[in-house]
Write a protein that holds these residues in place. Structure first.
Motif, mmCIF file in Angstrom:
data_model
loop_
_atom_site.group_PDB
_atom_site.id
_atom_site.type_symbol
_atom_site.label_atom_id
_atom_site.label_comp_id
_atom_site.label_asym_id
_atom_site.label_seq_id
_atom_site.Cartn_x
_atom_site.Cartn_y
_atom_site.Cartn_z
ATOM 1 N N GLU A 64 22.243 -2.755 -10.959
ATOM 2 C CA GLU A 64 21.613 -4.046 -11.268
ATOM 3 C C GLU A 64 20.245 -3.894 -11.924
ATOM 4 O O GLU A 64 19.721 -4.838 -12.503
ATOM 5 C CB GLU A 64 21.445 -4.869 -9.984
ATOM 6 C CG GLU A 64 22.741 -5.166 -9.259
ATOM 7 C CD GLU A 64 23.225 -4.006 -8.380
ATOM 8 O OE1 GLU A 64 22.396 -3.274 -7.802
ATOM 9 O OE2 GLU A 64 24.448 -3.826 -8.292
ATOM 10 N N ASP A 65 19.634 -2.714 -11.839
ATOM 11 C CA ASP A 65 18.297 -2.494 -12.403
ATOM 12 C C ASP A 65 18.312 -2.328 -13.921
ATOM 13 O O ASP A 65 17.280 -2.452 -14.568
ATOM 14 C CB ASP A 65 17.649 -1.253 -11.776
ATOM 15 C CG ASP A 65 17.391 -1.425 -10.289
ATOM 16 O OD1 ASP A 65 17.195 -2.570 -9.844
ATOM 17 O OD2 ASP A 65 17.390 -0.408 -9.567
ATOM 18 N N PHE A 66 19.471 -2.039 -14.497
ATOM 19 C CA PHE A 66 19.556 -1.740 -15.922
ATOM 20 C C PHE A 66 19.790 -2.989 -16.757
ATOM 21 O O PHE A 66 20.477 -3.905 -16.343
ATOM 22 C CB PHE A 66 20.697 -0.749 -16.198
ATOM 23 C CG PHE A 66 20.479 0.581 -15.564
ATOM 24 C CD1 PHE A 66 19.542 1.458 -16.064
ATOM 25 C CD2 PHE A 66 21.213 0.954 -14.456
ATOM 26 C CE1 PHE A 66 19.340 2.684 -15.472
ATOM 27 C CE2 PHE A 66 21.021 2.177 -13.857
ATOM 28 C CZ PHE A 66 20.079 3.036 -14.369
ATOM 29 N N LYS A 67 19.220 -2.960 -17.948
ATOM 30 C CA LYS A 67 19.453 -3.999 -18.942
ATOM 31 C C LYS A 67 19.762 -3.267 -20.247
ATOM 32 O O LYS A 67 18.946 -2.488 -20.746
ATOM 33 C CB LYS A 67 18.218 -4.883 -19.088
ATOM 34 C CG LYS A 67 18.413 -6.056 -20.003
ATOM 35 C CD LYS A 67 17.171 -6.929 -20.013
ATOM 36 C CE LYS A 67 17.361 -8.109 -20.945
ATOM 37 N NZ LYS A 67 16.148 -8.903 -21.048
ATOM 38 N N ILE A 68 20.957 -3.508 -20.788
ATOM 39 C CA ILE A 68 21.386 -2.832 -22.006
ATOM 40 C C ILE A 68 21.641 -3.884 -23.070
ATOM 41 O O ILE A 68 22.441 -4.794 -22.869
ATOM 42 C CB ILE A 68 22.661 -1.997 -21.746
ATOM 43 C CG1 ILE A 68 22.407 -0.993 -20.618
ATOM 44 C CG2 ILE A 68 23.101 -1.281 -23.015
ATOM 45 C CD1 ILE A 68 23.642 -0.289 -20.125
ATOM 46 N N VAL A 77 18.152 0.546 -23.886
ATOM 47 C CA VAL A 77 18.404 0.655 -22.451
ATOM 48 C C VAL A 77 17.053 0.545 -21.758
ATOM 49 O O VAL A 77 16.115 1.270 -22.087
ATOM 50 C CB VAL A 77 19.064 2.003 -22.095
ATOM 51 C CG1 VAL A 77 19.294 2.108 -20.599
ATOM 52 C CG2 VAL A 77 20.351 2.185 -22.858
ATOM 53 N N SER A 78 16.961 -0.382 -20.805
ATOM 54 C CA SER A 78 15.707 -0.532 -20.074
ATOM 55 C C SER A 78 16.017 -0.765 -18.607
ATOM 56 O O SER A 78 17.125 -1.136 -18.228
ATOM 57 C CB SER A 78 14.870 -1.681 -20.638
ATOM 58 O OG SER A 78 15.585 -2.897 -20.539
ATOM 59 N N ALA A 79 15.006 -0.521 -17.792
ATOM 60 C CA ALA A 79 15.134 -0.766 -16.358
ATOM 61 C C ALA A 79 13.775 -1.179 -15.835
ATOM 62 O O ALA A 79 12.735 -0.748 -16.336
ATOM 63 C CB ALA A 79 15.625 0.476 -15.626
ATOM 64 N N SER A 100 9.884 1.655 -14.390
ATOM 65 C CA SER A 100 10.344 0.898 -15.550
ATOM 66 C C SER A 100 10.316 1.828 -16.758
ATOM 67 O O SER A 100 9.488 2.731 -16.840
ATOM 68 C CB SER A 100 9.467 -0.325 -15.798
ATOM 69 O OG SER A 100 8.171 0.076 -16.131
ATOM 70 N N PHE A 101 11.254 1.614 -17.651
ATOM 71 C CA PHE A 101 11.305 2.402 -18.874
ATOM 72 C C PHE A 101 12.113 1.634 -19.910
ATOM 73 O O PHE A 101 12.839 0.699 -19.584
ATOM 74 C CB PHE A 101 11.926 3.784 -18.649
ATOM 75 C CG PHE A 101 13.402 3.740 -18.373
ATOM 76 C CD1 PHE A 101 14.321 3.765 -19.408
ATOM 77 C CD2 PHE A 101 13.879 3.674 -17.081
ATOM 78 C CE1 PHE A 101 15.682 3.715 -19.151
ATOM 79 C CE2 PHE A 101 15.230 3.631 -16.810
ATOM 80 C CZ PHE A 101 16.135 3.654 -17.854
#
Length: 145
Positions: A64-68, A77-79, A100-101
């Motif tokens: 759930e932490d990832f956003k693609i 790709v971010s988190a 976060s990245f």
């Protein structure tokens, strides 16, 4: 664990102890170590006949932490994860936590934007990007005339 520093006999030198103390405080592991740690996850990119495989090492995160996102030809790709206290522990050094990245990859023309899959297993986020049919390697025998 106790760390012991050795002075290498520079105590008799009037400039030596001051000089060493200044540089030890500037260059010691705890000061620069945290700043030199990569703030983005390591990535491996491989190409096979049918697809591109992108693997990011991101331990300690959840699916759930990832956003693609895919914007035109750029896959991002971010988190973003909130830092929580782990059992009341106070860490003196923490190297493998990504709070976060954001990593962005420009996809080649041969990538099929409609066939991108993501899987997160054992701390590795794997993105599988299919190739377009016309971009796949085609082998054939050429007859000599």
């Amino acid at each position: 664990m106790t760390l012991v520093k050795f002075n290498n006999g520079l105590k008799n030198n009037p400039v030596g102890p001051f000089f060493n103390d200044v540089f030890d405080s500037i260059l010691n592991d705890s000061y620069l170590g945290d700043k030199l740690i990569a703030r983005v996850p390591a990535v491996n990119i491989a190409e096979t006949e049918n697809e591109f495989d992108v693997a990011l090492a991101v331990p300690g995160l959840k699916k759930e932490d990832f956003k693609i996102n895919l914007d035109k030809n750029v896959l991002t790709v971010s988190a973003d994860k909130k830092v929580e206290a782990v059992g009341g522990k106070k860490f003196s050094k923490r190297e493998y936590s990504y709070n976060s990245f954001t990593r962005s990859f420009t996809l080649p023309e041969s990538a099929d934007h409609s066939k991108i899959e993501a899987d997160y297993t054992d701390g590795i986020l794997t993105l599988i990007i299919a190739k377009k049919e016309e971009a796949k390697f085609q082998s054939r025998e050429i007859a000599v005339k």
